[in-house]
Design a protein around this motif. Structure first.
Motif, PDB file in Angstrom:
ATOM      1  N   CYS A  51       0.866  -1.178   0.000  1.00 38.25           N
ATOM      2  CA  CYS A  51       0.000   0.000   0.000  1.00 38.25           C
ATOM      3  C   CYS A  51       0.900   1.225   0.000  1.00 38.25           C
ATOM      4  CB  CYS A  51      -0.904   0.001   1.221  1.00 38.25           C
ATOM      5  SG  CYS A  51      -1.846   1.528   1.450  1.00 38.25           S
ATOM      6  N   ALA A  52       0.934   1.923  -1.112  1.00 41.94           N
ATOM      7  CA  ALA A  52       1.741   3.135  -1.230  1.00 41.94           C
ATOM      8  C   ALA A  52       0.903   4.338  -0.825  1.00 41.94           C
ATOM      9  CB  ALA A  52       2.242   3.285  -2.659  1.00 41.94           C
ATOM     10  N   ALA A  53       1.411   5.113   0.112  1.00 42.18           N
ATOM     11  CA  ALA A  53       0.662   6.236   0.655  1.00 42.18           C
ATOM     12  C   ALA A  53       1.290   7.562   0.250  1.00 42.18           C
ATOM     13  CB  ALA A  53       0.608   6.136   2.179  1.00 42.18           C
ATOM     14  N   SER A  54       0.457   8.569   0.076  1.00 39.63           N
ATOM     15  CA  SER A  54       0.948   9.916  -0.222  1.00 39.63           C
ATOM     16  C   SER A  54      -0.076  10.943   0.254  1.00 39.63           C
ATOM     17  CB  SER A  54       1.215  10.079  -1.719  1.00 39.63           C
ATOM     18  OG  SER A  54       0.038   9.881  -2.467  1.00 39.63           O
ATOM     19  N   GLY A  55       0.377  12.186   0.356  1.00 38.07           N
ATOM     20  CA  GLY A  55      -0.523  13.265   0.732  1.00 38.07           C
ATOM     21  C   GLY A  55      -0.630  13.522   2.217  1.00 38.07           C
ATOM     22  N   PHE A  56       0.134  12.801   3.022  1.00 42.23           N
ATOM     23  CA  PHE A  56       0.124  13.009   4.464  1.00 42.23           C
ATOM     24  C   PHE A  56       1.421  12.434   5.033  1.00 42.23           C
ATOM     25  CE2 PHE A  56      -0.840   8.651   5.955  1.00 42.23           C
ATOM     26  CZ  PHE A  56      -1.267   8.068   4.771  1.00 42.23           C
ATOM     27  N   THR A  57       1.683  12.723   6.308  1.00 42.85           N
ATOM     28  CA  THR A  57       2.879  12.215   6.975  1.00 42.85           C
ATOM     29  C   THR A  57       2.608  10.782   7.405  1.00 42.85           C
ATOM     30  OG1 THR A  57       3.419  14.448   7.731  1.00 42.85           O
ATOM     31  CG2 THR A  57       4.580  12.605   8.781  1.00 42.85           C
ATOM     32  N   PHE A  58       3.006   9.850   6.561  1.00 44.89           N
ATOM     33  CA  PHE A  58       2.646   8.439   6.704  1.00 44.89           C
ATOM     34  C   PHE A  58       3.021   7.892   8.084  1.00 44.89           C
ATOM     35  CE2 PHE A  58       1.755   4.220   5.389  1.00 44.89           C
ATOM     36  CZ  PHE A  58       2.809   3.405   5.770  1.00 44.89           C
ATOM     37  N   SER A  59       4.202   8.229   8.566  1.00 42.35           N
ATOM     38  CA  SER A  59       4.695   7.632   9.809  1.00 42.35           C
ATOM     39  C   SER A  59       3.823   7.968  11.020  1.00 42.35           C
ATOM     40  CB  SER A  59       6.132   8.076  10.067  1.00 42.35           C
ATOM     41  OG  SER A  59       6.200   9.492  10.176  1.00 42.35           O
ATOM     42  N   ASP A  60       3.041   9.020  10.929  1.00 47.61           N
ATOM     43  CA  ASP A  60       2.251   9.464  12.080  1.00 47.61           C
ATOM     44  C   ASP A  60       0.972   8.670  12.306  1.00 47.61           C
ATOM     45  OD1 ASP A  60       2.887  13.064  11.746  1.00 47.61           O
ATOM     46  OD2 ASP A  60       4.048  11.457  12.695  1.00 47.61           O
ATOM     47  N   TYR A  61       0.536   7.917  11.304  1.00 46.82           N
ATOM     48  CA  TYR A  61      -0.822   7.371  11.335  1.00 46.82           C
ATOM     49  C   TYR A  61      -0.872   5.854  11.422  1.00 46.82           C
ATOM     50  CZ  TYR A  61      -2.629  11.955  10.144  1.00 46.82           C
ATOM     51  OH  TYR A  61      -2.964  13.280  10.165  1.00 46.82           O
ATOM     52  N   CYS A  62      -1.822   5.383  12.217  1.00 44.71           N
ATOM     53  CA  CYS A  62      -2.198   3.976  12.209  1.00 44.71           C
ATOM     54  C   CYS A  62      -2.790   3.637  10.845  1.00 44.71           C
ATOM     55  CB  CYS A  62      -3.220   3.737  13.315  1.00 44.71           C
ATOM     56  SG  CYS A  62      -3.975   2.111  13.339  1.00 44.71           S
ATOM     57  N   MET A  63      -2.434   2.451  10.355  1.00 46.37           N
ATOM     58  CA  MET A  63      -2.918   1.989   9.065  1.00 46.37           C
ATOM     59  C   MET A  63      -3.487   0.587   9.213  1.00 46.37           C
ATOM     60  SD  MET A  63      -2.125   4.424   6.871  1.00 46.37           S
ATOM     61  CE  MET A  63      -2.292   3.556   5.311  1.00 46.37           C
ATOM     62  N   GLY A  64      -4.416   0.246   8.355  1.00 49.26           N
ATOM     63  CA  GLY A  64      -5.025  -1.070   8.438  1.00 49.26           C
ATOM     64  C   GLY A  64      -5.248  -1.713   7.084  1.00 49.26           C
ATOM     65  N   TRP A  65      -5.362  -3.033   7.119  1.00 43.21           N
ATOM     66  CA  TRP A  65      -5.790  -3.810   5.956  1.00 43.21           C
ATOM     67  C   TRP A  65      -7.175  -4.389   6.242  1.00 43.21           C
ATOM     68  CZ3 TRP A  65      -3.536  -3.908   1.323  1.00 43.21           C
ATOM     69  CH2 TRP A  65      -2.175  -3.578   1.217  1.00 43.21           C
ATOM     70  N   PHE A  66      -8.056  -4.268   5.265  1.00 44.33           N
ATOM     71  CA  PHE A  66      -9.389  -4.839   5.324  1.00 44.33           C
ATOM     72  C   PHE A  66      -9.593  -5.698   4.091  1.00 44.33           C
ATOM     73  CE2 PHE A  66     -11.603  -2.392   8.693  1.00 44.33           C
ATOM     74  CZ  PHE A  66     -10.625  -1.456   8.975  1.00 44.33           C
ATOM     75  N   ARG A  67     -10.600  -6.558   4.138  1.00 43.31           N
ATOM     76  CA  ARG A  67     -10.931  -7.341   2.949  1.00 43.31           C
ATOM     77  C   ARG A  67     -12.439  -7.512   2.869  1.00 43.31           C
ATOM     78  NH1 ARG A  67      -8.514 -13.261   4.808  1.00 43.31           N
ATOM     79  NH2 ARG A  67     -10.121 -13.754   6.378  1.00 43.31           N
ATOM     80  N   GLN A  68     -12.880  -7.764   1.642  1.00 41.15           N
ATOM     81  CA  GLN A  68     -14.304  -7.981   1.427  1.00 41.15           C
ATOM     82  C   GLN A  68     -14.487  -9.072   0.385  1.00 41.15           C
ATOM     83  OE1 GLN A  68     -16.594  -4.474   0.404  1.00 41.15           O
ATOM     84  NE2 GLN A  68     -18.475  -5.431   1.127  1.00 41.15           N
ATOM     85  N   ALA A  69     -15.150 -10.137   0.796  1.00 42.51           N
ATOM     86  CA  ALA A  69     -15.479 -11.231  -0.111  1.00 42.51           C
ATOM     87  C   ALA A  69     -16.843 -10.961  -0.730  1.00 42.51           C
ATOM     88  CB  ALA A  69     -15.486 -12.551   0.645  1.00 42.51           C
ATOM     89  N   PRO A  70     -17.114 -11.538  -1.892  1.00 43.35           N
ATOM     90  CA  PRO A  70     -18.418 -11.328  -2.534  1.00 43.35           C
ATOM     91  C   PRO A  70     -19.556 -11.727  -1.612  1.00 43.35           C
ATOM     92  CG  PRO A  70     -16.890 -12.373  -4.049  1.00 43.35           C
ATOM     93  CD  PRO A  70     -16.211 -12.347  -2.717  1.00 43.35           C
ATOM     94  N   GLY A  71     -20.520 -10.827  -1.460  1.00 37.76           N
ATOM     95  CA  GLY A  71     -21.683 -11.109  -0.651  1.00 37.76           C
ATOM     96  C   GLY A  71     -21.477 -10.991   0.836  1.00 37.76           C
ATOM     97  N   LYS A  72     -20.281 -10.576   1.247  1.00 38.19           N
ATOM     98  CA  LYS A  72     -19.986 -10.457   2.678  1.00 38.19           C
ATOM     99  C   LYS A  72     -19.617  -9.024   3.024  1.00 38.19           C
ATOM    100  CE  LYS A  72     -18.429 -15.214   3.403  1.00 38.19           C
ATOM    101  NZ  LYS A  72     -17.351 -16.070   3.973  1.00 38.19           N
ATOM    102  N   GLU A  73     -19.692  -8.720   4.319  1.00 35.66           N
ATOM    103  CA  GLU A  73     -19.303  -7.395   4.776  1.00 35.66           C
ATOM    104  C   GLU A  73     -17.780  -7.258   4.780  1.00 35.66           C
ATOM    105  OE1 GLU A  73     -23.051  -6.438   7.782  1.00 35.66           O
ATOM    106  OE2 GLU A  73     -21.006  -6.489   8.533  1.00 35.66           O
ATOM    107  N   ARG A  74     -17.343  -6.017   4.688  1.00 38.88           N
ATOM    108  CA  ARG A  74     -15.915  -5.742   4.793  1.00 38.88           C
ATOM    109  C   ARG A  74     -15.450  -6.059   6.207  1.00 38.88           C
ATOM    110  NH1 ARG A  74     -13.739  -0.343   1.952  1.00 38.88           N
ATOM    111  NH2 ARG A  74     -15.026  -1.330   0.358  1.00 38.88           N
ATOM    112  N   GLU A  75     -14.307  -6.708   6.330  1.00 39.03           N
ATOM    113  CA  GLU A  75     -13.787  -7.085   7.642  1.00 39.03           C
ATOM    114  C   GLU A  75     -12.341  -6.666   7.785  1.00 39.03           C
ATOM    115  OE1 GLU A  75     -13.605 -11.299   8.330  1.00 39.03           O
ATOM    116  OE2 GLU A  75     -12.554 -11.714   6.458  1.00 39.03           O
TER     117      GLU A  75
END
Length: 127
Positions: free
Chosen positions: A22-46
């Motif tokens: 995940c390439a980030a830009s437009g903000f001070t990346f080191s300052d922020y918590c980041m997360g990974w989410f996923r979504q399968a067909p027909g299911k909620e994002r988790e």
């Protein structure tokens, strides 16, 4: 403005591995918590994993991926990673990286806590 761009998805057989970026830009990346989410067909994002900012690098994983996935970040490259090993068909889905709203928090896996999202990268695991 905040921009997040995922890459590294693909199709693999069960038991295989992939590394998402995940390439980030437009903000001070080191300052922020980041997360990974996923979504399968027909299911909620988790939520899959998150990593704190501010130099702490504290990680939290969903039970379904503990011991198989590793989240990391390279603040010098403004990039977050998700190393996925021992992949299962249930891991199939669109994977998104996301950023929290404020620097001071690294909240639980509720999508509303993460107002900034990438476009996603598809992961398909066949049995």
């Amino acid at each position: 403005q905040v921009r997040l761009v995922e890459s590294g998805g693909g199709s693999v057989q069960a038991g295989g591995s992939l590394r998402l970026s995940c390439a980030a830009s437009g903000f001070t990346f080191s300052d922020y918590c980041m997360g990974w989410f996923r979504q399968a067909p027909g299911k909620e994002r988790e939520g899959v994993a998150r990593i704190s900012g501010g130099g702490a690098f504290t990680t939290v994983y969903a039970d379904s991926v503990k011991g198989r996935f590793t989240i990391s970040r390279d603040n010098a490259k403004n990039t977050m990673y998700l190393q996925m090993n021992s992949l299962k068909p249930d891991d199939t889905g669109m994977y998104y990286c996301a950023r929290v709203r404020s620097m001071s928090s690294c909240p639980t896996f509720v999508a509303g806590n993460y107002p900034y999202w990438g476009q996603g990268t598809q992961v398909t695991v066949s049995s």
